[in-house]
Design an enzyme around this catalytic site. Structure first.
Site, PDB file in Angstrom:
ATOM      1  N   LYS A  53     -32.515   4.412 -24.970  1.00  0.00           N
ATOM      2  CA  LYS A  53     -31.126   3.925 -25.022  1.00  0.00           C
ATOM      3  C   LYS A  53     -31.088   2.510 -25.593  1.00  0.00           C
ATOM      4  CE  LYS A  53     -29.446   6.654 -21.154  1.00  0.00           C
ATOM      5  NZ  LYS A  53     -29.476   6.796 -19.701  1.00  0.00           N
ATOM      6  N   GLN A  97     -28.800   3.969 -14.336  1.00  0.00           N
ATOM      7  CA  GLN A  97     -29.570   5.199 -14.526  1.00  0.00           C
ATOM      8  C   GLN A  97     -29.730   5.935 -13.186  1.00  0.00           C
ATOM      9  OE1 GLN A  97     -30.586   6.353 -17.526  1.00  0.00           O
ATOM     10  NE2 GLN A  97     -31.630   8.133 -16.669  1.00  0.00           N
ATOM     11  N   ASP A 120     -20.463   6.279 -18.643  1.00  0.00           N
ATOM     12  CA  ASP A 120     -20.929   7.615 -18.264  1.00  0.00           C
ATOM     13  C   ASP A 120     -19.751   8.553 -17.978  1.00  0.00           C
ATOM     14  OD1 ASP A 120     -23.739   8.023 -18.158  1.00  0.00           O
ATOM     15  OD2 ASP A 120     -23.897   6.681 -16.427  1.00  0.00           O
TER      16      ASP A 120
HETATM   17  N1  GUN Z   1     -29.776  10.369 -15.478  1.00  0.00           N
HETATM   18  C1  GUN Z   1     -29.904  11.499 -16.219  1.00  0.00           C
HETATM   19  N2  GUN Z   1     -28.838  11.643 -17.044  1.00  0.00           N
HETATM   20  C2  GUN Z   1     -28.041  10.586 -16.837  1.00  0.00           C
HETATM   21  C3  GUN Z   1     -26.805  10.167 -17.417  1.00  0.00           C
HETATM   22  O1  GUN Z   1     -26.208  10.821 -18.280  1.00  0.00           O
HETATM   23  N3  GUN Z   1     -26.302   8.992 -16.939  1.00  0.00           N
HETATM   24  C4  GUN Z   1     -26.912   8.273 -15.978  1.00  0.00           C
HETATM   25  N4  GUN Z   1     -26.331   7.146 -15.565  1.00  0.00           N
HETATM   26  N5  GUN Z   1     -28.066   8.628 -15.425  1.00  0.00           N
HETATM   27  C5  GUN Z   1     -28.615   9.778 -15.856  1.00  0.00           C
END
Ligand code: GUN
Length: 292
Positions: A53, A97, A120
């Protein structure tokens, strides 16, 4: 039109589009979008995602802020960090996350993020907006899926969509998005009576259950579009592991009209959609329109 949907190429196009718009926003609006990613603990899969990311955020011209906290972090300390990011004008998007360690309440943390900086789409305000069809931030994975489905099929009106899995992250928001496109939507789950029969009715089948290769060719209507959200690591038989989806690609591919592979299907779209959402929020917060 391609039978095997190339998520990698699709994601590269979306990233290029975001990069171009970020360039215009910087030049004409004087705003550089900033994304803060918070990682608590040392889960190896989460570390890989967070690194990826950060790298892609910088590649499209945005600022990346990474906050790595030990897995002993208290809820209070995490909430304090979120409050300071909420108040930081150089941060337009905040992603914590998941999963979080057990001493931390995920719901409290997610809802502490300002809904205007939620990238998100997990904050209750944004969940509510999506469920009533108002504009807002849409969770990245289902957003990537609906973009690919519309690109392949165009108008979805009247199509029967079947979603396997009812999670808050994929199944439920996917249902809202498909409803907004005028599909007839069925959500199936572990208590569904005859799952194979439900799947066979689908013009659009979205698999998001986390069970390796569960959906087989015999469950799929000829000509259906199959979107595989699953990412399962399984034993490859040679002492190594491999990634497979929730769909048994070998038996489903000959039956489907379009299908996403794993890897290289839905996965690459998720981060591209995160960048898209960060750009949306940067424009929203600063009162700029999203560059054309
Ligand atoms: N962990 C796995 N997928 C995601 C996601 O799309 N967003 C977040 N914040 N954590 C994750």
């Amino acid at each position: 039109m391609q039978k095997i949907i190339d998520g990698k190429a699709f994601a590269a196009n979306l990233r290029a589009e975001v990069q171009r718009k970020v360039g215009l926003l910087v030049k004409d609006g004087g705003v550089t979008p900033g994304l803060a990613v918070v990682l608590v603990g040392e889960d190896p899969a989460s570390q890989v995602y967070v690194r990826s990311k950060g790298k892609q955020t910088v590649e499209v011209g945005m600022q990346s802020f990474e906050h790595k906290l030990p897995d002993t972090t208290s809820q209070e300390a995490l909430v304090d960090l979120i409050d300071s990011l909420n108040n930081d004008d150089s941060v337009h998007g905040i992603l914590v996350q998941l999963p979080l360690p057990p001493q931390i309440d995920e719901k409290i943390v997610i809802n502490r993020i300002s809904p205007d900086k939620d990238v998100d789409g997990f904050h209750l305000d944004n969940v509510g907006r999506l469920s009533i069809g108002d504009p807002g931030i849409v969770p990245c994975t289902p957003l990537g899926c609906i973009m690919m489905i519309k690109e392949q099929l165009g108008d979805l009106s009247g199509k029967h969509a079947v979603i396997v899995g009812r999670s808050n992250i994929v199944g439920k928001p996917m249902a809202s998005l498909l409803l907004m496109e005028n599909c007839t939507v069925t959500i199936t789950h572990s208590r569904t009576k005859d799952l194979a029969a439900e799947c066979r009715r689908a013009d659009i089948l979205v698999a998001a259950v986390g069970r390796p290769e569960m959906i087989v060719g015999d469950w799929v209507k000829p000509g259906a579009t199959v979107i595989d959200v699953g990412i399962n690591r399984v034993d490859a038989g040679d002492g190594k592991t491999k990634l497979v989806g929730d769909v048994d690609f070998a038996s489903v591919e000959p039956v489907a009209s379009h299908i996403t592979p794993v890897p290289g299907g839905v996965g690459p779209m998720t981060i591209a959609c995160l960048l898209h959402n960060t750009l949306q929020q940067a424009c929203h917060i600063t009162g700029k329109s999203v560059p054309e």
